[in-house]
Scaffold this motif. Sequence first.
Motif, PDB file in Angstrom:
ATOM      1  N   PHE A  78      31.244  49.932  44.195  1.00  0.00           N
ATOM      2  CA  PHE A  78      31.879  48.664  44.307  1.00  0.00           C
ATOM      3  C   PHE A  78      32.300  47.880  43.110  1.00  0.00           C
ATOM      4  CE2 PHE A  78      30.253  44.253  43.820  1.00  0.00           C
ATOM      5  CZ  PHE A  78      31.195  43.547  45.063  1.00  0.00           C
ATOM      6  N   SER A  79      33.715  47.822  43.089  1.00  0.00           N
ATOM      7  CA  SER A  79      34.308  46.910  41.835  1.00  0.00           C
ATOM      8  C   SER A  79      35.234  46.211  42.313  1.00  0.00           C
ATOM      9  CB  SER A  79      35.095  48.486  41.023  1.00  0.00           C
ATOM     10  OG  SER A  79      35.707  47.885  40.107  1.00  0.00           O
ATOM     11  N   HIS A  84      43.935  46.776  44.270  1.00  0.00           N
ATOM     12  CA  HIS A  84      43.962  47.213  45.826  1.00  0.00           C
ATOM     13  C   HIS A  84      42.920  48.288  46.027  1.00  0.00           C
ATOM     14  CE1 HIS A  84      47.829  45.221  46.593  1.00  0.00           C
ATOM     15  NE2 HIS A  84      48.368  45.808  45.411  1.00  0.00           N
ATOM     16  N   HIS A  85      41.966  47.996  47.280  1.00  0.00           N
ATOM     17  CA  HIS A  85      40.939  49.052  47.463  1.00  0.00           C
ATOM     18  C   HIS A  85      40.954  49.114  48.860  1.00  0.00           C
ATOM     19  CE1 HIS A  85      39.413  49.145  43.535  1.00  0.00           C
ATOM     20  NE2 HIS A  85      39.214  47.726  43.186  1.00  0.00           N
ATOM     21  N   GLY A  86      41.646  50.201  49.305  1.00  0.00           N
ATOM     22  CA  GLY A  86      41.857  50.336  51.008  1.00  0.00           C
ATOM     23  C   GLY A  86      40.345  50.890  51.385  1.00  0.00           C
ATOM     24  N   THR A  87      39.936  51.763  50.638  1.00  0.00           N
ATOM     25  CA  THR A  87      38.645  52.212  51.376  1.00  0.00           C
ATOM     26  C   THR A  87      37.417  51.047  51.227  1.00  0.00           C
ATOM     27  OG1 THR A  87      38.995  54.437  50.675  1.00  0.00           O
ATOM     28  CG2 THR A  87      36.767  53.948  50.977  1.00  0.00           C
TER      29      THR A  87
END
Length: 216
Positions: A78-79, A84-87
């Motif tokens: 978690f960040s 961009h964080h697709g997952t």
Amino acid sequence: MTFARKLPAYLVTRYRGWRATAYEENKSWFRHLANEGQHPRSMLIACCDSRVHVTAIFGADQGEFFIHRNIANLVPPFSPNGDHHGTSAAVEYAVSALHVAHIIVVGHSNCGGIRGCHDMCAGLADDLSENSSFIGRWLDILRPGFDRTADITDTEERIQAMEREAVRISLHNLMTFPFVADAVENERLTLHGLWHDIGAGSIDVFDSETETFKSV
């Protein structure tokens, strides 16, 4: 957009065959899915590898699984830093919007991404070590798995152990998401880890009590 071309002929032929058979025979079901939206029971997090056919393995129909694929089936910690964080976005949508009951991380044998991580960490893949490598920076998630397998001297055995480490690390990272941890603690969600041997067609399931993988 002159760089976007028509579909290859073989894909058009396959589509027309699907439309005339599978779709035509189940038209009402597809219309139901379109009108009622998706209500999957489980989310599958799998590798991009084309040999890992997760819907076929579990005999799934359309609408049954919410599927996310990435290199080496990894989940980052978690960040919420604005990048961009697709997952992470897929996990958030599955848990917070779709309210899935299960998240299943599916690792597999002969994973090119895991091998790449091994080679990068061992100093054998300078290209992946470059800051400009999207793959390398993604595979940094698995570096703890390389360290934890340091006592395995055989390269192939170590890579296979890292394939399982990828599943363990992803399960651990899932629990760093507050909404995942809350759903697990309140028994609205369960997490599962699998390792699939492509050649043997077998599946090993992660046992959290013994920290080992056991065959189904």
